[in-house]
Design an enzyme around this catalytic site. Structure first.
Site, short mmCIF file in Angstrom:
data_model
loop_
_atom_site.label_atom_id
_atom_site.label_comp_id
_atom_site.label_asym_id
_atom_site.label_seq_id
_atom_site.Cartn_x
_atom_site.Cartn_y
_atom_site.Cartn_z
N TYR A 76 0.83 -1.20 0.00
CA TYR A 76 0.00 0.00 0.00
C TYR A 76 0.87 1.25 0.00
O TYR A 76 1.93 1.28 0.62
CB TYR A 76 -0.87 0.05 1.26
CG TYR A 76 -1.85 -1.08 1.43
CD1 TYR A 76 -3.15 -0.98 0.96
CD2 TYR A 76 -1.47 -2.25 2.08
CE1 TYR A 76 -4.05 -2.02 1.13
CE2 TYR A 76 -2.37 -3.30 2.25
CZ TYR A 76 -3.65 -3.17 1.77
OH TYR A 76 -4.54 -4.21 1.94
N ASP A 90 -9.24 6.77 10.21
CA ASP A 90 -9.00 7.37 8.90
C ASP A 90 -9.75 8.69 8.81
O ASP A 90 -10.43 9.10 9.75
CB ASP A 90 -9.36 6.41 7.75
CG ASP A 90 -10.84 6.04 7.72
OD1 ASP A 90 -11.68 6.83 8.20
OD2 ASP A 90 -11.17 4.95 7.21
N ARG A 187 -4.47 1.49 8.68
CA ARG A 187 -4.95 2.57 9.56
C ARG A 187 -4.63 2.28 11.02
O ARG A 187 -4.48 3.21 11.82
CB ARG A 187 -6.43 2.87 9.33
CG ARG A 187 -7.37 1.72 9.35
CD ARG A 187 -8.72 2.16 8.76
NE ARG A 187 -9.58 1.05 8.47
CZ ARG A 187 -10.77 0.86 9.04
NH1 ARG A 187 -11.23 1.72 9.91
NH2 ARG A 187 -11.51 -0.17 8.70
#
Length: 306
Positions: A76, A90, A187
């Site tokens: 990612y 987030d 996250r």
């Protein structure tokens, strides 16, 4: 309204989709179903609505591969914002705490993120799809319940820090690349690094760039990939079933007689190589995934002729 076609009318394939922000993974699957006019479409590994990037879809009998693909390592690109905590970890969640990052140094940030690398016991975000007594955690949180999830074992292979910037005097943005095992919450990395620094943290951007052997380099918008499959049987963003299997598994080339036997679910002589193998017929068709069991190889997953 376009009539539904039999699933067999569309070649079994994987679609490598570049998901835009604002769509759920289910939305992407639904859109592919509409374009293809078939029902048998699934995905390998959910992406949050905020996230963009690679979502692997299976069409027809290729859905039988998805369970094996979901366990692949992922990569990612992400932006972590330090100085704010949110309920979802987030940018889409309500801010629950703020703290100035004016005294946070780059050295401290790198150290906090380095501590998130390796084998971890990671607590997923409470606003996640993890089930608690049969209900999704995010449903319980939205209903006003306090949810504490059990930690899970994950592995973060690396976190590369690319850039630090300050959108305001009190906030610090950190652009990173994360390579990790399946089940890792990026996250949660932002949350835990922010907690270690004493200022809180959350994600403002997340993009999945790879999953196993697949990457966004070959991915296309869902309409383009599904349209290519529907109209031509191949094209950008489309991987034929056998080609996809060759990328994921070691290959066992079958003889014509073995292909017939395996196609009927029968066992064939073992090769002595561990793990699942893609059993490919002489004409190039994926017949099954097979695995040795003593002196024979047995069918783990069969793929009938289209």
């Amino acid at each position: 309204m376009t009539p539904k076609r039999a699933d067999a009318a569309v070649p079994p394939s994987l679609l490598l989709v570049d998901k835009p922000g604002g769509m759920t993974s289910h939305d992407v699957v639904a859109r592919a179903r509409r374009v293809l006019s078939v029902r048998r479409v699934g995905h390998a590994g959910t992406l949050d609505p905020m996230a963009t990037g690679l979502l692997v879809l299976g069409v027809g009998s290729a859905t039988r591969l998805l369970g094996h693909l979901a366990g692949s390592d992922k990569t990612y690109d992400a932006t972590i914002r330090l100085g704010l905590r949110t309920v979802t970890d987030d940018r889409e969640g309500e801010v629950t705490a703020t703290a100035s990052t004016a005294g946070v140094t780059e050295e401290a940030v790198r150290a906090a993120l380095a501590a998130q690398v390796g084998a971890l016991q990671q607590v997923p975000s409470s606003v996640s799809a993890v089930k608690v007594d049969g209900r999704r955690s995010y449903d319980r949180v939205r209903a006003g319940e306090e949810v504490e999830l059990a930690p899970r074992s994950v592995t973060v292979h690396r976190i590369d820090v690319h850039r630090l910037s300050r959108p305001t005097a009190d906030l610090l943005d950190v652009e990173v690349t994360v390579a990790c095992s399946t089940g890792t919450y990026v996250r949660a990395i932002a949350r835990d690094a922010g907690a270690a620094l004493g200022v809180g943290g959350h994600l403002t951007a997340l993009r999945r760039t790879s999953s196993g052997p697949f990457s966004t380099e070959r991915a296309r918008p869902v309409e383009e990939a599904a349209g290519a499959l529907a109209e031509q049987g191949s094209g950008p963003g489309v991987l034929a079933l056998a080609d996809a299997a060759r990328l994921v598994f070691p290959v066992r080339e079958l003889t014509a007689a073995e292909a017939v036997a395996v196609g009927h679910g029968q066992r064939v002589p073992a090769t002595g190589a561990p793990g699942l193998h893609a059993a490919i017929a002489p004409q190039g068709r994926l017949v099954a995934l097979v695995e040795d069991a003593g002196q024979v190889a047995k069918v783990a997953v069969g793929f009938p002729p289209a």
